[in-house]
Design a protein around this motif. Structure first.
Motif, PDB file in Angstrom:
ATOM      1  N   ARG A 102       7.375   6.982   5.561  1.00  0.00           N
ATOM      2  CA  ARG A 102       6.604   7.759   6.174  1.00  0.00           C
ATOM      3  C   ARG A 102       4.686   7.530   5.658  1.00  0.00           C
ATOM      4  O   ARG A 102       4.120   7.126   6.795  1.00  0.00           O
ATOM      5  CB  ARG A 102       6.493   9.397   5.203  1.00  0.00           C
ATOM      6  CG  ARG A 102       5.973  10.563   5.918  1.00  0.00           C
ATOM      7  CD  ARG A 102       6.553  11.575   5.143  1.00  0.00           C
ATOM      8  NE  ARG A 102       7.875  11.721   5.064  1.00  0.00           N
ATOM      9  CZ  ARG A 102       8.752  12.464   4.707  1.00  0.00           C
ATOM     10  NH1 ARG A 102       8.288  12.877   3.998  1.00  0.00           N
ATOM     11  NH2 ARG A 102       9.416  12.932   5.373  1.00  0.00           N
ATOM     12  N   GLN A 103       5.349   7.112   4.179  1.00  0.00           N
ATOM     13  CA  GLN A 103       3.851   6.552   3.754  1.00  0.00           C
ATOM     14  C   GLN A 103       3.453   5.248   4.537  1.00  0.00           C
ATOM     15  O   GLN A 103       2.328   5.194   5.218  1.00  0.00           O
ATOM     16  CB  GLN A 103       3.348   5.890   2.238  1.00  0.00           C
ATOM     17  CG  GLN A 103       4.091   6.566   1.212  1.00  0.00           C
ATOM     18  CD  GLN A 103       2.717   7.597   1.381  1.00  0.00           C
ATOM     19  OE1 GLN A 103       1.718   7.510   1.960  1.00  0.00           O
ATOM     20  NE2 GLN A 103       2.860   9.612   1.494  1.00  0.00           N
ATOM     21  N   LEU A 118       0.481  -1.288  -0.423  1.00  0.00           N
ATOM     22  CA  LEU A 118       0.255   0.192   0.062  1.00  0.00           C
ATOM     23  C   LEU A 118       0.356   1.093  -0.382  1.00  0.00           C
ATOM     24  O   LEU A 118       0.854   2.113  -0.600  1.00  0.00           O
ATOM     25  CB  LEU A 118      -1.034  -0.045   0.955  1.00  0.00           C
ATOM     26  CG  LEU A 118      -2.580  -0.296   1.188  1.00  0.00           C
ATOM     27  CD1 LEU A 118      -2.744  -0.958   2.889  1.00  0.00           C
ATOM     28  CD2 LEU A 118      -2.547  -0.438   0.344  1.00  0.00           C
ATOM     29  N   ALA A 119       1.660   1.359   1.031  1.00  0.00           N
ATOM     30  CA  ALA A 119       2.383   2.768   0.816  1.00  0.00           C
ATOM     31  C   ALA A 119       3.654   2.248  -0.694  1.00  0.00           C
ATOM     32  O   ALA A 119       3.486   3.712  -0.787  1.00  0.00           O
ATOM     33  CB  ALA A 119       3.900   2.665   2.154  1.00  0.00           C
ATOM     34  N   ALA A 139      13.453   7.843  -1.335  1.00  0.00           N
ATOM     35  CA  ALA A 139      12.566   7.257  -2.027  1.00  0.00           C
ATOM     36  C   ALA A 139      12.234   5.867  -1.285  1.00  0.00           C
ATOM     37  O   ALA A 139      11.156   5.635  -0.070  1.00  0.00           O
ATOM     38  CB  ALA A 139      12.920   6.169  -3.043  1.00  0.00           C
ATOM     39  N   LYS A 140      13.322   6.180  -0.081  1.00  0.00           N
ATOM     40  CA  LYS A 140      12.820   4.522   1.219  1.00  0.00           C
ATOM     41  C   LYS A 140      12.847   5.899   2.584  1.00  0.00           C
ATOM     42  O   LYS A 140      12.238   5.661   3.483  1.00  0.00           O
ATOM     43  CB  LYS A 140      14.821   4.493   2.337  1.00  0.00           C
ATOM     44  CG  LYS A 140      14.268   3.521   2.968  1.00  0.00           C
ATOM     45  CD  LYS A 140      15.242   4.792   4.186  1.00  0.00           C
ATOM     46  CE  LYS A 140      15.244   4.214   5.849  1.00  0.00           C
ATOM     47  NZ  LYS A 140      14.927   4.740   6.707  1.00  0.00           N
ATOM     48  N   ILE A 161      -0.571   2.293   9.001  1.00  0.00           N
ATOM     49  CA  ILE A 161      -0.520   1.988   9.998  1.00  0.00           C
ATOM     50  C   ILE A 161      -1.199   2.878  10.761  1.00  0.00           C
ATOM     51  O   ILE A 161      -2.628   1.762  11.351  1.00  0.00           O
ATOM     52  CB  ILE A 161       1.319   1.363  10.768  1.00  0.00           C
ATOM     53  CG1 ILE A 161       1.696   0.348  10.158  1.00  0.00           C
ATOM     54  CG2 ILE A 161       1.079   1.334  12.095  1.00  0.00           C
ATOM     55  CD1 ILE A 161       2.999   0.906  10.492  1.00  0.00           C
ATOM     56  N   ALA A 162      -0.793   4.055  10.765  1.00  0.00           N
ATOM     57  CA  ALA A 162      -1.742   5.003  11.550  1.00  0.00           C
ATOM     58  C   ALA A 162      -3.533   4.628  11.313  1.00  0.00           C
ATOM     59  O   ALA A 162      -4.391   4.670  12.211  1.00  0.00           O
ATOM     60  CB  ALA A 162      -1.144   6.268  11.210  1.00  0.00           C
TER      61      ALA A 162
END
Lengths: 67, 225
Positions: A55-56, A5-6, A49-50, A61-62
């Motif tokens: 962050r995504q 998803l990220a 990119a990492k 998860i949040a």
């Protein structure tokens, strides 16, 4: 699942560079040749990119923790 | 400033960590990272994060088996460049290449456009020569029979005239045969006429013609030698 998803939230450029590093496992010199960009640009692009991926993943998860 | 950002900006070696993790660094770069990690906690944390991401990223990309766009584009560009450059000799002297060379040599023999034309011209020339040769021979007329070889012995025919045949008609028959009376008339009315050397077929044709004159000729036969 979270990682996929990220990944989908990243720009095509960032997805591409992460694939070349973590899936294809190409040396940075080869990636520079392939993408026709300087080696330092490869290293910097992978770093950001990492960072974006992390962050995504935190956002996904949040959201899931809220649901 | 986050520790990660600090690691990247303050420690350029940190940017080599993804390749340090995959083991694709040059020896000099790997030694530099080893030395730095020994003294930098931020970079060690960064390496731990990358290690945790490695397996999920592999799984995510495995789920999408499509090749990298850039790799695909690079391969296609190399293929197109190779096609534009044309075929190159690889120096392989395998029997297959030798056979192909021999085949090409034969093809080159028939490659020039003049070869088929020359072959056709030769065939036409031979046909013309054959027809000319055949035309040089004397045609055989169907209405005459020519004698060949050494003239044979005179032929004698026996003629029996009708009793009513006049002397004039009898002389006409002898003249027709171009012969001469050598014997006769016998007691049974036979006249022997000698004609010049002629083929048997000629004499028989003449006798057949005489036999048609039934008002003069009763019998006409070739005398056996």
């Amino acid at each position: 699942m979270v990682t996929r998803l990220a990944l989908s939230k990243l720009s095509p450029e960032h997805q591409e560079i992460l694939r070349l590093v973590f899936y294809e496992e190409l040396p940075y010199e080869d990636i520079a040749t392939l993408l026709e960009i300087p080696e330092n640009t490869v290293k910097t692009r992978v770093f950001y990119a990492k960072q974006q991926l992390k962050r995504q993943m935190d956002r996904v998860i949040a959201r899931e923790s809220v649901l | 400033m986050s520790s990660q950002h600090q690691a990247a900006t303050d420690h350029p070696v940190a940017r080599l960590l993804p390749w340090y993790l995959s083991g694709t660094l040059k020896e000099s770069d790997r030694r530099a990272v080893d030395q730095h990690l020994a003294t930098c906690a931020d970079c060690r944390r960064e390496l731990d994060e990358l290690t945790a991401l490695r397996a999920p990223l592999k799984d995510a990309f495995t789920a999408e088996p499509m090749p990298s766009r850039s790799i695909k584009a690079s391969v296609m560009a190399q293929i197109q460049a190779a096609r534009a450059a044309g075929p190159r000799s690889t120096g392989d002297d395998s029997p297959r290449r030798v056979g192909e060379a021999v085949e090409q040599w034969f093809r080159n023999l028939f490659g020039p456009r003049w070869v088929p034309t020359l072959a056709a011209a030769l065939l036409i020339g031979q046909l013309a020569l054959l027809l000319w040769t055949a035309g040089q021979q004397s045609p055989v007329r169907s209405d005459t029979v020519t004698t060949r070889g050494i003239p044979g012995a005179p032929v004698r025919v026996v003629v029996v005239f009708q009793e009513s045949a006049s002397e004039a008609r009898m002389r006409a028959v002898i003249q027709t045969l171009q012969g001469r009376l050598v014997d006769g008339p016998t007691t049974d009315g036979r006249y022997t006429i000698e004609v010049g050397p002629s083929a048997v077929g000629v004499v028989e044709a003449q006798l057949q013609a005489l036999r048609q004159q039934t008002d003069v000729i009763r019998r006409a036969e070739r005398l056996a030698p």
